[in-house]
Design a protein around this motif. Structure first.
Motif, PDB file in Angstrom:
ATOM      1  N   ALA A 373       0.772  -1.199   0.075  1.00  0.00           N
ATOM      2  CA  ALA A 373      -0.170  -0.009   0.037  1.00  0.00           C
ATOM      3  C   ALA A 373       0.912   1.141   0.039  1.00  0.00           C
ATOM      4  O   ALA A 373       0.559   2.236  -0.583  1.00  0.00           O
ATOM      5  CB  ALA A 373      -1.043  -0.051   1.220  1.00  0.00           C
ATOM      6  N   ARG A 374       2.049   0.901   0.697  1.00  0.00           N
ATOM      7  CA  ARG A 374       2.743   2.238   0.769  1.00  0.00           C
ATOM      8  C   ARG A 374       3.547   2.590  -0.666  1.00  0.00           C
ATOM      9  O   ARG A 374       3.797   3.727  -0.966  1.00  0.00           O
ATOM     10  CB  ARG A 374       3.872   2.209   1.921  1.00  0.00           C
ATOM     11  N   ARG A 375       3.859   1.390  -1.184  1.00  0.00           N
ATOM     12  CA  ARG A 375       4.699   1.596  -2.399  1.00  0.00           C
ATOM     13  C   ARG A 375       3.731   2.173  -3.479  1.00  0.00           C
ATOM     14  O   ARG A 375       3.964   3.018  -4.145  1.00  0.00           O
ATOM     15  CB  ARG A 375       5.132  -0.094  -2.807  1.00  0.00           C
ATOM     16  N   ASP A 376       2.527   1.798  -3.365  1.00  0.00           N
ATOM     17  CA  ASP A 376       1.288   2.173  -4.493  1.00  0.00           C
ATOM     18  C   ASP A 376       1.382   3.475  -3.987  1.00  0.00           C
ATOM     19  O   ASP A 376       1.306   4.419  -5.185  1.00  0.00           O
ATOM     20  CB  ASP A 376       0.111   1.310  -4.123  1.00  0.00           C
ATOM     21  N   ALA A 377       1.210   4.192  -2.905  1.00  0.00           N
ATOM     22  CA  ALA A 377       0.942   5.711  -2.612  1.00  0.00           C
ATOM     23  C   ALA A 377       2.107   6.561  -3.031  1.00  0.00           C
ATOM     24  O   ALA A 377       2.055   7.400  -3.633  1.00  0.00           O
ATOM     25  CB  ALA A 377       0.585   5.757  -1.107  1.00  0.00           C
ATOM     26  N   LEU A 378       3.082   5.854  -2.767  1.00  0.00           N
ATOM     27  CA  LEU A 378       4.413   6.816  -3.173  1.00  0.00           C
ATOM     28  C   LEU A 378       4.541   6.748  -4.720  1.00  0.00           C
ATOM     29  O   LEU A 378       5.023   7.864  -5.238  1.00  0.00           O
ATOM     30  CB  LEU A 378       5.618   6.099  -2.448  1.00  0.00           C
ATOM     31  N   ALA A 379       4.484   5.539  -5.241  1.00  0.00           N
ATOM     32  CA  ALA A 379       4.807   5.518  -6.870  1.00  0.00           C
ATOM     33  C   ALA A 379       3.812   6.303  -7.337  1.00  0.00           C
ATOM     34  O   ALA A 379       4.247   7.067  -8.390  1.00  0.00           O
ATOM     35  CB  ALA A 379       4.551   4.050  -7.364  1.00  0.00           C
TER      36      ALA A 379
END
Ligand SMILES: Cc1ncc(COP(=O)(O)O)c(C=O)c1O
Length: 472
Positions: A373-379
């Motif tokens: 979820a964090r990766r998705d948000a940052l990307a």
């Protein structure tokens, strides 16, 4: 009391005053710090061989002076005084060097790579595992340990790594180390002792490991990485017979070593009678594709698999492993026996218990969801705020490699981001001097420690640092 190092001159009398003076001196020197709990007056009197009334008088005096705080049910503690002697700080002497400036405040958004979410450490389940282990350990477990690591952990890791990483890992091949860095430094010492003159390593690579590798006396051969991973043809030309690689998720670029290159790397190791050191530093976190099995499983006699709990649990545990060919495992064990007599065992038993009880798998499942979820948000946020940057390595791990838009100065971007409260690492120090000049400026962003909302804000601030005035 010997622990407190209070010495009394009985011939000088006024014992309570001497005890009080001893405590004041200990607080002023920093030997006793705020919050430290003192022994009861009864225990201290017994230790000092004085009457209890003498200690009570000393404690009352110090309490009245503000050195001590006595609370019912909490005993007596050193008070939280800013300056224990109660005097204001003396003014600087003329000509004295200026006092050092206060350290800068911590960044509001810490995107430095290399850390998992430290707030997610499974404290309760770890306590339960440690308690269960301690309760059942035989007395002998407290003796000097097997320098290769406790058998229960080696067996637990062999099973786990076989299942999750397709490793060929029977317990005799597993040697417990204090992390990948420790495993690597021990292996470099062994390589040096067995006639190796050079160690090859990817270019770019982890800047943290470079000084350690340079200090071994082995020549460092930097091998370029392209979109398929390590350039095995360049490795062959380097003349080295040992190489450190990150095949599952190249550090820092995030490239996955292609199937053709994996085969070529194994063929190279066989041709040169060489050794591949496989740094599997973040293998637990795969989001968009099936995990790539480790190279060690392909040729367990040519590859040493290095891993640790630094990204899966916490770097502070300093717990890792090497899965090595039997002759190398025996030498690693001997190295530990000859240098440090093995690692602390209680953590090893706790981890063995944590793995056996299913806690490790459960924790990793939770963290994988959270990091995805964090990766998705940052990307997504980088796409919105820095659309002309090229983002690499998104499918795995806990960092992104972000090539800056053309014309940006990496140092300036890092400095501007820091002024905006966003800590990021520039990639240049990870490249060899020869290739750093031509490598596109880039940032390595660790996203494990921030929640989605904060990551989005950090990306917005980063966008402004990369392209001032463009975005807000
Ligand atoms: C690519 C890479 N490998 C290994 C390490 C060291 O890991 P460990 O804590 O297991 O020694 C680091 C540390 O940041 C790293 O970035």
């Amino acid at each position: 009391m010997t622990d407190l190092h209070l010495s009394l001159d009985r011939s000088a009398g006024r014992l309570a005053a001497q005890i009080a003076a001893g405590f004041r001196a200990a607080v002023r020197s920093g030997r006793l710090t705020a919050g430290t709990r003192l022994p009861s007056s009864r225990d201290l009197a017994r230790d000092l061989d004085v009457s209890r009334g003498v200690v009570v008088t000393a404690y009352e005096q110090l309490t009245a002076e503000g050195f001590l705080i006595a609370r019912r049910g909490d005993g007596t503690r050193i008070a939280p005084l800013a300056r224990p002697d109660g005097e204001p700080a003396p003014p600087p002497r003329p000509g004295a060097p200026p006092r050092p400036a206060a350290p800068p405040p911590p960044p509001s958004y810490d995107l430095l790579p290399g850390r998992p979410d430290l707030s997610a450490f499974p404290r309760e389940r770890w306590i339960a595992a440690a308690r269960a282990a301690l309760r059942t350990l035989p007395h002998d477990a407290f003796a000097y340990p097997d320098p290769g690591g406790v058998a229960e952990l080696r067996a637990g890791l062999a099973g786990y790594l076989g299942r999750v990483r397709a490793a060929h890992a029977d317990p005799d091949r597993v040697v417990i180390m204090n992390g990948v860095a420790h495993g690597l430094s021990a292996l470099l010492a062994l390589l040096s002792a067995t006639g190796h003159r050079a160690i090859a390593v990817e270019d770019p690579t982890s800047a943290r490991q470079l000084p350690m590798m340079e200090s071994t006396g082995l020549r460092l051969a930097r091998i370029p990485v392209d979109e398929e991973g390590l350039d095995v043809a360049a490795l062959t030309r380097s003349g080295a017979r040992a190489v450190l690689v990150t095949p599952a998720h190249q550090y820092p670029t995030g490239v996955v070593l292609s199937a053709a290159r994996r085969a070529a790397l194994i063929a190279w190791a066989r041709d040169v009678d060489g050794l591949v050191l496989e740094d599997d530093y973040d293998a637990e976190f795969r989001y968009d594709r099936d995990p790539v099995g480790c190279l060690q499983g392909v040729d367990p006699d040519r590859v040493v698999l290095l891993g640790s709990v630094s990204k899966s649990l916490a770097p502070a545990l300093r717990l890792g492993w090497a899965v090595a060919p039997p002759s190398v495992a025996a030498r690693l064990r001997g190295h530990r026996a000859g240098t440090d007599l093995g690692g602390p065992v209680l953590e090893q038993y706790a981890l063995a218990e944590f793995i056996a009880g299913g806690g490790y798998d459960r924790h990793l499942r939770t963290m994988r969801r959270r990091y995805r979820a964090r990766r998705d948000a940052l990307a997504r946020a980088l796409d919105a705020h820095v659309p002309d940057a090229r983002v690499h390595g998104v499918s795995a791990g806990i960092h992104l490699y972000v090539e800056l838009p053309p014309g940006r100065d990496e140092d300036q971007v890092v400095a501007r981001a820091a002024r905006a409260g966003v800590a990021v690492a520039g990639a240049r120090s990870m490249w060899s001097a020869g290739r750093a000049a031509s490598a596109p400026p880039a940032l390595v962003l660790g996203y494990a420690g921030l929640g989605e909302t904060r990551l989005v804000k950090a990306a917005e601030l980063l966008g402004q640092a990369i392209t001032p005035g463009a975005d807000g």
